[in-house]
Design an enzyme around this catalytic site. Structure first.
Site, PDB file in Angstrom:
ATOM      1  N   GLY A 146       0.680   9.510  -5.063  1.00  0.00           N
ATOM      2  CA  GLY A 146      -0.469   9.420  -4.578  1.00  0.00           C
ATOM      3  C   GLY A 146      -0.800   9.030  -2.983  1.00  0.00           C
ATOM      4  CB  ALA A 147      -1.379   6.944  -0.777  1.00  0.00           C
ATOM      5  CD  GLU A 165       3.755   0.586  -0.822  1.00  0.00           C
ATOM      6  OE1 GLU A 165       4.532  -0.223  -1.466  1.00  0.00           O
ATOM      7  OE2 GLU A 165       2.990   1.361  -0.964  1.00  0.00           O
ATOM      8  CG  ASN A 166       5.625   4.452   4.409  1.00  0.00           C
ATOM      9  OD1 ASN A 166       6.731   4.519   3.762  1.00  0.00           O
ATOM     10  ND2 ASN A 166       5.005   5.764   4.357  1.00  0.00           N
ATOM     11  CD  GLU A 203      -0.912   3.210  -1.232  1.00  0.00           C
ATOM     12  OE1 GLU A 203       0.285   2.278  -0.815  1.00  0.00           O
ATOM     13  OE2 GLU A 203      -1.095   3.754  -2.157  1.00  0.00           O
ATOM     14  CG  HIS A 214       0.967  -1.804  -1.457  1.00  0.00           C
ATOM     15  ND1 HIS A 214       1.605  -2.885  -2.300  1.00  0.00           N
ATOM     16  CD2 HIS A 214       0.824  -0.861  -2.183  1.00  0.00           C
ATOM     17  CE1 HIS A 214       1.728  -2.391  -3.440  1.00  0.00           C
ATOM     18  NE2 HIS A 214       1.275  -0.917  -3.496  1.00  0.00           N
ATOM     19  CD  GLU A 271       2.924  -0.024  -6.415  1.00  0.00           C
ATOM     20  OE1 GLU A 271       1.817  -0.167  -6.244  1.00  0.00           O
ATOM     21  OE2 GLU A 271       3.577   0.224  -5.211  1.00  0.00           O
TER      22      GLU A 271
END
Length: 873
Positions: free
Chosen positions: A268-269, A271-272, A305, A308, A327
């Protein structure tokens, strides 16, 4: 079978590395087919290691051109590939040294979408869980945290935007039409949080002022044609940043925050650090393309995200077995954020519906695992509902047990102790325990034991002494590798209500069940009460409590806990459907009680109830959740009972349903997505679904009229979803109308594909198979795959056709996809995992397909793990 025997990893075997990479400097020379990546790793030997210790590096699908230590190129005898994806540099080695490598990779042919790959002409990365090793040699494990400096060189005409983590430190023009950008992230991070994006992108900009008065530059990027769909994401980001400061005191720590929307993305996405990469489905929104559900999902995932940054980035996981540490915690945080931004009760109900529909089946199947797994073959397989959704429920139980302030104290101590570290679930539990002075040792069982506990409740009231006794008893079935379960620590919120007025007879209680069985006693209860048990769904358990239909109807109308009002209605619906399943199986006539009709009638007539809650109260439990109530899933009986109940309620309440529908029609302009408007659309479209169940000409006309006059995607999807299951000309007209709205927009086309894949039509499989050759379908795009192939597997009646045609069709698709994208294929393989829950005929047909896939030469380790566990049981 996989070409090489898969290696299973175990949590008990964790060992800290002998060497740690502390600094990383990367140079990318981007070309579609031959990207060169030069890396300089500053390495330090661990105190516990010796100079003879070997240095191990992960690498996959790389062409290694050069490898040196402190500038001296290594002889080939100094290093060797001990596994297909593991390089050993043999000791002796210095206490600290610089490792230099040059590799070549092929982004254009990387259809795994892991590592560096191409999507719609742009370069992008996905490194969680183990994708960085597909970019360059590295200790690709979360407990190795390093600072990163990155230089990107690319063609300026095709890739004018060059992005990576951290802050931009330099940029400029090079010869031959090239340019460069240099980025530096001062915060140590594991390799899974690394990101690079390069391409011709449009963007929107804004700023956010933190609580310490720093200005953060915000940018969201997408393809130029999609820039008009980014505003909602930006507004959601700013709300998330503000909420995290207010709720947890957590402030953003860099000068910039970037988000990029990518068409081809397995997840989905991601979090870099400072450069989030999103699937377009969770970033793009405008009224003509996104439903109300999309808007809410986008806001929630934007929050997830961003959150995170602290719960996952600043404090990360020691190893992948601890995945729920980041998570589960961050899902809980995004749920709390969405509750604050929308409706608290509607969000809670939605979360529980999802838990019961996708996590409970996982907990009762052959791939059941604790939220902290003990082993894995392919880590990508453990991004599961258990780790995420049940993990969030475990965090919520801390919140319930400790209270708002106690939970915040635990969070503060967690960050104080572990900021900048890679830690474990035990470290989080210890922070919660120590901050509040409570013993949470038994609570660890939520991390170590799989399965969904059952909570049995018995009530005993003595009118003479005005004493109430409540006995709670827990049990949990065995799961693979865990036959016997120890008692969980279960928080049970309890309301004791007057059976006359519904008002509380005493203050709400929080009961803590730690034993197999315990009786709680309440004094001075003036009358025999009605109990409101497990308020707010205070623990992820299955409730067993013998209550009459009249008592449930009373709770549905009077309980002051909104969740339990909804829950009472769901219990009534479930009982009715399961009773009709038994009738169908016995060859008897199915029925509908007057009490249930009256309860639904009263809900439709409710004036004071929130409209979204009203809609959810009228929504039947999902077939997946209902299947969990059956020892053997009888597809035919379950589907027939569900259809009967919908049609019977619609027939009995047709006039009331149409009245509520008409009362909630909004004007097309201006579009509103406030809570009132969203609620009006929800209740209107819930009524439409009931009316459409009658399958008469009047319903078809109403659905087609709504589809053609729809002022937003929510209403268009709702109406066309209904039409897709008709067998009249209105069906084809509605689907063609939708397609004309969808043409040229991949996300809307996915909706168009899905509503057909889920349709209730006798030729469902034939129609779905035809979609695979549609010019707008692309099997290598995960969103398109999910919209057709995975969606059909959710079509209970036709996927589970008695002749096994649905099973063979899906297995064929899995084998095709597994050749280029194991992450997607393994998730689809999970559709067969619960085969033992079905009748003997369907069991045999599903098992045969699993065995066929297991015998496939070159099967990925991802797909192998799911298939082999499913067969093993």
């Amino acid at each position: 079978m996989p070409s090489a025997p898969p290696v299973e990893k175990f949590r008990k075997d964790y060992k800290a590395p002998d060497y740690n990479v502390e600094q990383v400097a990367l140079t990318f020379k981007l070309q579609e087919s031959t990207t060169e990546v030069s890396a300089v790793l500053k390495v330090k030997r661990a105190d516990a290691a010796t100079d003879s210790s070997s240095f191990f590096l992960d690498g996959e699908d790389l062409v290694l051109n050069k490898i040196s230590i402190d500038g001296a190129e290594l002889d080939k005898g100094k290093y060797t590939w001990v596994q297909e994806d593991l390089l050993e540099i043999k000791g002796p080695l210095p206490a600290s040294f610089s490792l230099e490598t040059v590799v070549t990779i092929n982004p254009k042919e990387n259809f795994q979408l892991s590592g560096l790959y191409m999507s719609s002409g742009m370069y992008c990365t996905q490194c969680e869980a183990e994708g960085f090793r597909r970019i360059t040699l590295m200790q690709d494990r979360p407990d190795v945290m390093a600072t990163y400096k990155v230089r990107i060189e690319a063609d300026k005409a095709t890739a004018p935007i060059l992005l990576s983590n951290g802050n931009l430190t330099n940029s400029g023009v090079l010869d031959s039409g090239l340019h460069f950008a240099e980025w530096e992230d001062p915060f140590p991070k594991p390799s899974y949080l690394f990101a690079v994006v390069a391409g011709d992108l449009g963007s929107i900009e804004d700023t956010f002022t933190t609580k310490s008065n720093r200005t953060v530059a915000l940018k969201i990027f997408s393809e130029h044609r999609n820039v008009d769909q980014l505003d909602w994401a930006m507004a959601s980001l700013k709300k998330a940043m503000k909420w995290d400061e207010e709720a947890f005191g957590l402030e953003y720590d860099l000068d910039v925050f970037h988000i990029v929307a990518v068409n081809d993305f397995n997840m989905g996405a991601m979090e870099n650090k400072s450069l989030n990469v999103f699937n377009t489905s969770l970033i793009l929104a405008k009224p003509s393309t996104a439903t109300d559900g999309d808007y809410e999902a986008i806001q929630g995932v934007i929050g997830h995200e961003y959150f995170h940054n602290w719960t996952g980035n600043r404090v990360t996981c020691r190893d992948w077995f601890q995945l729920t540490l980041k998570e589960g915690l961050t899902v809980f945080r995004d749920q709390q954020f969405t509750r604050a931004m929308t409706s608290e009760i509607v969000k809670r109900i939605n979360d529980v519906r999802v838990l019961r529909s996708i996590q409970f089946p996982e907990d009762s199947g052959p791939t059941a695992h604790p939220i902290r797994p003990e082993s894995y073959i392919a880590m990508d397989n453990f991004y599961t509902p258990t780790v995420y959704r049940k993990g969030a429920e475990v965090i919520r139980m801390y919140h319930t047990l400790l209270g708002e302030q106690g939970f915040r104290k635990g969070m503060d101590l967690y960050f104080e102790r572990h900021d900048g570290s890679a830690v474990t679930c035990d470290d989080f539990r210890a922070a919660m325990s120590d901050a509040n002075g409570v013993n949470l040792d038994q609570f660890e069982r939520w991390y170590t034991q799989a399965g969904t506990p059952k909570l049995n409740v018995k009530k005993e009231y003595d009118a003479g002494s005005k004493t109430l006794k409540i006995t709670l008893e827990q049990s949990c079935k065995g799961t693979p590798g865990q036959d016997k379960k120890e008692p969980f620590h279960i928080p049970v919120r309890l309301g004791v209500l007057s059976a006359k007025s519904g008002k509380p007879l005493c203050a709400e209680s929080l009961l803590e069940l730690k034993e197999d069985k315990k009786t709680f006693e309440f004094a001075d209860i003036a009358e025999e009460p009605v109990l409101s048990v497990l308020r707010g769904y205070s623990a992820p358990v299955k409730l067993e409590f013998d209550r009459s239909e009249e008592e449930l109807a009373f709770l549905m109308g009077h309980d002051d806990d909104s969740f339990n009002r909804w829950e009472a209605g769901q219990t009534l619906f479930t009982r009715a459907i399961l009773a009709n399943v038994a009738a169908f199986q016995a060859g008897n006539k199915m029925g509908l009680s007057d009490a249930l009709v009256e309860a639904v009638r009263l809900t439709l007539a409710g004036k004071d109830i929130e409209k979204s809650l009203q809609a959810m109260t009228l929504t039947l439990p999902s077939l997946k959740a209902l299947a969990e109530e059956l020892d053997v899933v009888d597809v035919d009986a379950l589907v027939a009972s569900d259809k009967f109940l919908r049609q019977s309620l619609a027939g009995s309440l047709k006039e009331e349903l149409r009245k509520v529908y008409d009362a909630n029609v909004l004007p097309k302009e201006p579009f509103r997505n406030d809570a009132e408007a969203v609620g009006m659309r929800r209740i209107k479209n819930t009524c439409l679904q009931y009316l459409a169940a009658l399958k008469d000409e009047e319903a078809a006309e109403l659905c087609l009229k709504q589809a053609k006059s729809a002022g937003c995607m929510t209403d268009l999807v709702a109406a066309t979803n209904c039409l897709a299951s008709f067998s009249t000309a209105a069906r084809d007209e509605g689907i063609e109308h939708f397609y004309q709205q969808a043409k040229g927009n991949d996300l809307v086309l996915c909706k168009w594909f899905t509503l057909q894949a889920l349709a209730d039509t006798d030729d469902a499989l034939k129609r779905v198979d035809k979609l695979l050759s549609h010019p707008d379908f692309n099997v290598k795009n995960p969103n398109k795959c999910r919209s057709v192939i995975r969606a059909f597997a959710e079509n209970l009646e036709y996927f589970h056709a008695k002749d096994g045609s649905g099973y063979k069709w899906l297995a064929d698709r899995i084998q095709e996809i597994d050749k280029f994208n194991p992450q997607v294929s393994s998730r689809m393989m999970g559709c067969f995992s619960s085969f033992r829950r079905f009748d003997e005929g369907r069991q045999a047909l599903m098992k045969a397909q699993l065995e066929r896939m297991l015998s496939t030469e070159g099967l990925s380790k991802d797909a192998f793990e799911i298939a082999s566990k499913s067969i093993k049981g």
